[in-house]
Design a protein around this motif. Structure first.
Motif, PDB file in Angstrom:
ATOM      1  N   GLY A 105     -10.271  72.547 -22.218  1.00 15.08           N
ATOM      2  CA  GLY A 105     -11.344  73.291 -21.598  1.00 15.08           C
ATOM      3  C   GLY A 105     -12.032  74.213 -22.585  1.00 15.08           C
ATOM      4  N   VAL A 106     -13.371  74.350 -22.430  1.00 14.36           N
ATOM      5  CA  VAL A 106     -14.146  75.177 -23.348  1.00 14.36           C
ATOM      6  C   VAL A 106     -14.801  76.319 -22.594  1.00 14.36           C
ATOM      7  CG1 VAL A 106     -14.586  73.283 -24.951  1.00 14.36           C
ATOM      8  CG2 VAL A 106     -16.212  73.746 -23.111  1.00 14.36           C
ATOM      9  N   ASP A 107     -14.961  77.418 -23.302  1.00 14.66           N
ATOM     10  CA  ASP A 107     -15.607  78.600 -22.733  1.00 14.66           C
ATOM     11  C   ASP A 107     -17.026  78.233 -22.311  1.00 14.66           C
ATOM     12  OD1 ASP A 107     -16.641  81.051 -22.113  1.00 14.66           O
ATOM     13  OD2 ASP A 107     -16.094  82.010 -24.014  1.00 14.66           O
ATOM     14  N   ALA A 108     -17.358  78.454 -21.051  1.00 17.95           N
ATOM     15  CA  ALA A 108     -18.685  78.106 -20.549  1.00 17.95           C
ATOM     16  C   ALA A 108     -19.735  79.130 -20.944  1.00 17.95           C
ATOM     17  CB  ALA A 108     -18.633  77.963 -19.027  1.00 17.95           C
ATOM     18  N   THR A 109     -19.300  80.293 -21.405  1.00 19.24           N
ATOM     19  CA  THR A 109     -20.241  81.348 -21.824  1.00 19.24           C
ATOM     20  C   THR A 109     -19.883  81.774 -23.245  1.00 19.24           C
ATOM     21  OG1 THR A 109     -18.810  83.036 -20.831  1.00 19.24           O
ATOM     22  CG2 THR A 109     -20.609  82.156 -19.468  1.00 19.24           C
ATOM     23  N   PRO A 110     -20.293  80.979 -24.259  1.00 19.33           N
ATOM     24  CA  PRO A 110     -19.911  81.281 -25.642  1.00 19.33           C
ATOM     25  C   PRO A 110     -20.313  82.694 -26.057  1.00 19.33           C
ATOM     26  CG  PRO A 110     -20.974  79.131 -25.482  1.00 19.33           C
ATOM     27  CD  PRO A 110     -21.157  79.799 -24.154  1.00 19.33           C
ATOM     28  N   ALA A 111     -19.529  83.283 -26.920  1.00 25.12           N
ATOM     29  CA  ALA A 111     -19.904  84.561 -27.537  1.00 25.12           C
ATOM     30  C   ALA A 111     -21.092  84.310 -28.457  1.00 25.12           C
ATOM     31  CB  ALA A 111     -18.730  85.133 -28.307  1.00 25.12           C
ATOM     32  N   ARG A 112     -22.016  85.277 -28.527  1.00 29.80           N
ATOM     33  CA  ARG A 112     -23.300  85.025 -29.213  1.00 29.80           C
ATOM     34  C   ARG A 112     -23.793  86.290 -29.886  1.00 29.80           C
ATOM     35  NH1 ARG A 112     -28.392  82.035 -27.769  1.00 29.80           N
ATOM     36  NH2 ARG A 112     -30.144  83.433 -28.225  1.00 29.80           N
ATOM     37  N   THR A 113     -24.319  86.129 -31.112  1.00 31.49           N
ATOM     38  CA  THR A 113     -24.968  87.221 -31.834  1.00 31.49           C
ATOM     39  C   THR A 113     -26.163  86.667 -32.597  1.00 31.49           C
ATOM     40  OG1 THR A 113     -22.927  88.487 -32.113  1.00 31.49           O
ATOM     41  CG2 THR A 113     -24.713  88.965 -33.645  1.00 31.49           C
ATOM     42  N   VAL A 114     -27.253  87.412 -32.601  1.00 28.81           N
ATOM     43  CA  VAL A 114     -28.436  87.071 -33.402  1.00 28.81           C
ATOM     44  C   VAL A 114     -28.371  87.870 -34.707  1.00 28.81           C
ATOM     45  CG1 VAL A 114     -30.942  87.054 -33.545  1.00 28.81           C
ATOM     46  CG2 VAL A 114     -29.807  86.592 -31.352  1.00 28.81           C
ATOM     47  N   PHE A 115     -28.412  87.170 -35.828  1.00 31.76           N
ATOM     48  CA  PHE A 115     -28.382  87.804 -37.145  1.00 31.76           C
ATOM     49  C   PHE A 115     -29.783  87.755 -37.758  1.00 31.76           C
ATOM     50  CE2 PHE A 115     -23.993  86.595 -36.518  1.00 31.76           C
ATOM     51  CZ  PHE A 115     -23.264  87.594 -37.133  1.00 31.76           C
ATOM     52  N   PRO A 116     -30.396  88.894 -38.034  1.00 30.20           N
ATOM     53  CA  PRO A 116     -31.656  88.889 -38.798  1.00 30.20           C
ATOM     54  C   PRO A 116     -31.324  88.815 -40.293  1.00 30.20           C
ATOM     55  CG  PRO A 116     -31.123  91.119 -38.120  1.00 30.20           C
ATOM     56  CD  PRO A 116     -30.027  90.241 -37.591  1.00 30.20           C
ATOM     57  N   ILE A 117     -31.770  87.789 -40.971  1.00 26.24           N
ATOM     58  CA  ILE A 117     -31.384  87.582 -42.369  1.00 26.24           C
ATOM     59  C   ILE A 117     -32.617  87.449 -43.258  1.00 26.24           C
ATOM     60  CG2 ILE A 117     -29.172  86.512 -41.799  1.00 26.24           C
ATOM     61  CD1 ILE A 117     -30.496  83.791 -42.338  1.00 26.24           C
ATOM     62  N   ARG A 118     -32.400  87.664 -44.506  1.00 17.12           N
ATOM     63  CA  ARG A 118     -33.440  87.464 -45.524  1.00 17.12           C
ATOM     64  C   ARG A 118     -32.878  86.564 -46.609  1.00 17.12           C
ATOM     65  NH1 ARG A 118     -31.551  90.290 -49.749  1.00 17.12           N
ATOM     66  NH2 ARG A 118     -30.225  92.118 -49.293  1.00 17.12           N
ATOM     67  N   ASN A 119     -33.750  85.882 -47.288  1.00 14.85           N
ATOM     68  CA  ASN A 119     -33.334  85.028 -48.404  1.00 14.85           C
ATOM     69  C   ASN A 119     -33.481  85.796 -49.707  1.00 14.85           C
ATOM     70  OD1 ASN A 119     -32.547  82.431 -49.590  1.00 14.85           O
ATOM     71  ND2 ASN A 119     -34.608  82.450 -50.465  1.00 14.85           N
ATOM     72  N   SER A 120     -32.468  85.734 -50.554  1.00 16.11           N
ATOM     73  CA  SER A 120     -32.522  86.354 -51.879  1.00 16.11           C
ATOM     74  C   SER A 120     -32.768  85.272 -52.913  1.00 16.11           C
ATOM     75  CB  SER A 120     -31.206  87.080 -52.186  1.00 16.11           C
ATOM     76  OG  SER A 120     -30.951  88.075 -51.226  1.00 16.11           O
ATOM     77  N   ASN A 121     -33.679  85.533 -53.828  1.00 14.52           N
ATOM     78  CA  ASN A 121     -33.947  84.549 -54.878  1.00 14.52           C
ATOM     79  C   ASN A 121     -32.718  84.375 -55.766  1.00 14.52           C
ATOM     80  OD1 ASN A 121     -36.583  85.436 -53.910  1.00 14.52           O
ATOM     81  ND2 ASN A 121     -37.390  84.152 -55.534  1.00 14.52           N
ATOM     82  N   PRO A 122     -32.455  83.149 -56.200  1.00 18.26           N
ATOM     83  CA  PRO A 122     -31.322  82.942 -57.116  1.00 18.26           C
ATOM     84  C   PRO A 122     -31.628  83.517 -58.491  1.00 18.26           C
ATOM     85  CG  PRO A 122     -32.565  80.916 -56.871  1.00 18.26           C
ATOM     86  CD  PRO A 122     -33.166  81.903 -55.905  1.00 18.26           C
TER      87      PRO A 122
ATOM     88  N   ILE B 191     -32.106  79.230 -43.792  1.00 19.14           N
ATOM     89  CA  ILE B 191     -33.465  79.755 -43.675  1.00 19.14           C
ATOM     90  C   ILE B 191     -34.414  78.590 -43.897  1.00 19.14           C
ATOM     91  CG2 ILE B 191     -35.176  81.293 -44.720  1.00 19.14           C
ATOM     92  CD1 ILE B 191     -32.941  83.209 -45.375  1.00 19.14           C
ATOM     93  N   PRO B 192     -35.421  78.413 -43.065  1.00 20.35           N
ATOM     94  CA  PRO B 192     -36.349  77.288 -43.247  1.00 20.35           C
ATOM     95  C   PRO B 192     -36.957  77.294 -44.645  1.00 20.35           C
ATOM     96  CG  PRO B 192     -36.722  78.344 -41.127  1.00 20.35           C
ATOM     97  CD  PRO B 192     -35.760  79.213 -41.877  1.00 20.35           C
ATOM     98  N   VAL B 193     -37.161  76.103 -45.188  1.00 19.66           N
ATOM     99  CA  VAL B 193     -37.743  75.975 -46.523  1.00 19.66           C
ATOM    100  C   VAL B 193     -39.099  76.654 -46.552  1.00 19.66           C
ATOM    101  CG1 VAL B 193     -38.618  74.358 -48.237  1.00 19.66           C
ATOM    102  CG2 VAL B 193     -36.505  73.843 -46.989  1.00 19.66           C
ATOM    103  N   GLY B 194     -39.296  77.501 -47.550  1.00 20.53           N
ATOM    104  CA  GLY B 194     -40.549  78.218 -47.700  1.00 20.53           C
ATOM    105  C   GLY B 194     -40.575  79.565 -47.028  1.00 20.53           C
ATOM    106  N   ALA B 195     -39.582  79.851 -46.167  1.00 20.54           N
ATOM    107  CA  ALA B 195     -39.535  81.136 -45.477  1.00 20.54           C
ATOM    108  C   ALA B 195     -38.661  82.110 -46.250  1.00 20.54           C
ATOM    109  CB  ALA B 195     -38.999  80.963 -44.058  1.00 20.54           C
ATOM    110  N   SER B 196     -38.942  83.394 -46.083  1.00 21.12           N
ATOM    111  CA  SER B 196     -38.132  84.411 -46.753  1.00 21.12           C
ATOM    112  C   SER B 196     -37.200  85.123 -45.782  1.00 21.12           C
ATOM    113  CB  SER B 196     -39.035  85.429 -47.448  1.00 21.12           C
ATOM    114  OG  SER B 196     -39.890  86.065 -46.508  1.00 21.12           O
ATOM    115  N   VAL B 197     -37.493  85.029 -44.457  1.00 19.51           N
ATOM    116  CA  VAL B 197     -36.640  85.657 -43.457  1.00 19.51           C
ATOM    117  C   VAL B 197     -36.444  84.697 -42.289  1.00 19.51           C
ATOM    118  CG1 VAL B 197     -37.381  87.996 -44.059  1.00 19.51           C
ATOM    119  CG2 VAL B 197     -38.615  86.731 -42.279  1.00 19.51           C
TER     120      VAL B 197
END
Length: 541
Positions: free
Chosen positions: A124-141, A103-109
């Motif tokens: 040989g490598v897969d020309a169409t990689p498998a892909r997922t977008v994860f929406p994440i949040r940062n938890s304070n330590p 998560i970028p410094v200073g950001a919470s999500v």
């Protein structure tokens, strides 16, 4: 008969003849395909307003139509900061992993893309990689101090803290432990995230205000960081917080904490060192003892005018569940080891040392006195000698016995339960106190002696006093064993004075000549240990 080698040759020729009749080229390698265990390509659509923590478990698989999948390439990036096609990949043979999404410094999500592509055995490598977008949040330590290892209410300028940081997003998400001393307006200093134990040491333990060097770990590693404003002979406050990779801090901890009315829940007073000499009051269970007063008088008689005092007597010593003094640091190593090394000479007055290591303060200190001795330190111990009790029947677990100038404690023969000495029994000087050219003055018991025992000395120990005892209450049964009741190591590192000087308020011993009494004996032993003096030692010689 055709030999085997000939058969092989014929087969080779036959194959060559057959090959000669065919034309063409090998087919092209077909690339592998990849799938993620998370079927959705964008979890933002599935989760709505909900978000995941920044550490996610991801699994994947691959297939290759004309071979096998040999490895996988994995990468992640911010959804609005796409990477070039061949940038950021990390190769692995694993088929799952716990991934910390940054998560970028200073950001919470953040919205982070995870891509995986298969790599086949032909490269040989897969020309169409498998892909997922994860929406994440940062938890304070989180951060907490370990109460069991908190400093004493009043301590010397070697102070340790034990702490534990955690982060629900993963321990690798912790960026550091930050600390400030007395003032947070100047900012915090950062220590590595894996620090769980730290020690503040005054750079000048005799100043009223100095810097505190920060040492980390129980191995006492110098962090190279110093904190300004360490106040000695004054109360102090230390602030702690954990910070994660996104810059989010934990709740700030204040030591000592404040109650609901804004007052400190406990004192945190740091004492200043004022002398090279330390007098330790380790007479437990007695508010103020005559033996301690005798030690002060002996120091004055010898000429040591300035010394620090450390009171270890206030903590009671119960028979069951014995405990060390609350005034001692909870951690012998490194805290007590470094504290004892603040002085060159120690005069330790106690009423319990040799009977057990459990709950007795000097045995605990003796386990970490190596640095004190390595620095040239010397110690006089004034304590009656008693036999071990409980499980430590041989005294083998008592480190104090190892440093004292004695080889072994006595053991009673069958039928013997006690040793006694009557009023009038002489305390006989033995050998000269090294470095002084003098023997201790002869003494005589003026009351019955029932609370100390003689002991045996080794080849490196010099006996200074001997005294005769009898067995049980039978005066005719003279004790035939060791008779030493005071001694010093030949290297002048440690000395032991085992005569209790008072019973209630009455003295037990008196002098028998113009050479002096018990105080003069103690002063001469201080001379043998080369305690510093401002007056008197030269005159007495």
């Amino acid at each position: 008969m055709i030999r085997p080698s000939a058969v092989l040759l014929l087969l080779a020729l036959g194959l060559a003849a057959c090959d000669a009749g065919f034309d063409g080229s090998a087919s092209d390698n077909r690339l592998p395909e990849t799938e993620l265990s998370v079927r959705s390509t964008d979890l933002r659509e599935d989760l709505g307003a909900r978000r995941l923590i920044s550490t996610v478990d991801v699994a994947w698989s691959g297939t290759d139509p004309d071979g096998v999948v040999a490895a996988y390439d994995v990468r992640s990036f911010q959804v609005d900061m796409p990477l070039a096609a061949e940038v950021g990949w990390a190769r692995t043979t694993r088929r799952d992993s716990t991934i910390r999404l940054e998560i970028p410094v200073g950001a919470s999500v953040a919205d982070v893309v995870v891509e995986v592509r298969s790599v086949d055995d032909a490269g040989g490598v897969d020309a169409t990689p498998a892909r997922t977008v994860f929406p994440i949040r940062n938890s304070n330590p989180t951060l907490r101090l370990i109460d069991a290892e908190a400093p004493p209410d009043s301590t010397w300028p070697v102070v340790s803290f034990s702490l534990a940081a955690a982060d629900i997003d993963g321990e690798e998400n912790l960026a550091g432990i930050e600390i400030a001393l007395n003032d947070t307006t100047a900012g915090y200093v950062r220590l590595p995230a894996d620090v769980t134990f730290l020690t503040l040491v005054a750079e000048d333990p005799r100043a009223t205000t100095t810097e505190a060097t920060v040492y980390t770990g129980r191995g006492f590693r110098n962090s190279g960081i110093s904190l300004p404003g360490f106040a000695l002979d004054a109360d102090n406050v230390v602030y702690f917080r954990a910070v994660d990779a996104a810059g989010a801090p934990s709740r700030t901890l204040r030591y000592p904490a404040l109650d609901d009315e804004g007052s400190a829940v406990r004192p945190f007073y740091v004492r200043r060192v004022t002398s090279d000499v330390l007098l330790v009051n380790d007479v437990r269970g007695v508010p103020e003892t005559l033996d301690l007063g005798a030690a002060r008088d002996a120091l004055a008689l010898y000429g040591t005018a300035n010394y620090d005092e450390w009171d270890l007597s206030a903590t009671p010593q119960p028979i069951v569940n014995a405990r060390f003094s609350d005034a001692l640091p909870s951690s012998p190593d490194p805290t007590l080891r470094q504290t004892l090394a603040l002085w060159d000479r120690i005069y330790w007055v106690s009423n319990a040392v040799t009977n057990t290591a459990v709950g007795n303060n000097l045995p605990r200190a003796a386990t970490v006195m190596d640095l004190f001795f390595e620095n040239g330190g010397r110690i006089l111990v004034q304590v009656r000698v008693t036999l071990p009790t409980g499980t430590d029947t041989g005294g083998t677990n008592n480190a104090a016995i190892d440093i004292l100038p004695l080889s072994t404690l006595i053991s009673y023969p069958a039928g013997v339960t006690a040793l006694r000495a009557d009023s009038g029994t002489p305390v006989r000087p033995a050998e000269e106190v090294p470095g002084t050219g003098r023997t201790l003055p002869p003494l005589e018991a003026v009351a019955a002696v029932r609370t100390t025992l003689p002991y045996a000395v080794g080849p490196e120990d010099i006996p200074l006093y001997r005294m005769s005892f009898y067995e049980n209450n039978q005066r005719d049964n003279v004790w035939q064993g060791p008779e030493v009741v005071a001694s010093i190591r030949s290297d002048r590192r440690t000395a032991l004075f085992a005569l209790p000087l008072f019973t209630s308020t009455s003295p037990i011993y008196g002098g028998t000549s113009s050479e002096g009494g018990p105080l003069d004996a103690l002063a001469l032993m201080l001379d043998g240990l080369d305690f510093p003096t401002t007056a008197g030692r030269t005159a007495r010689r």
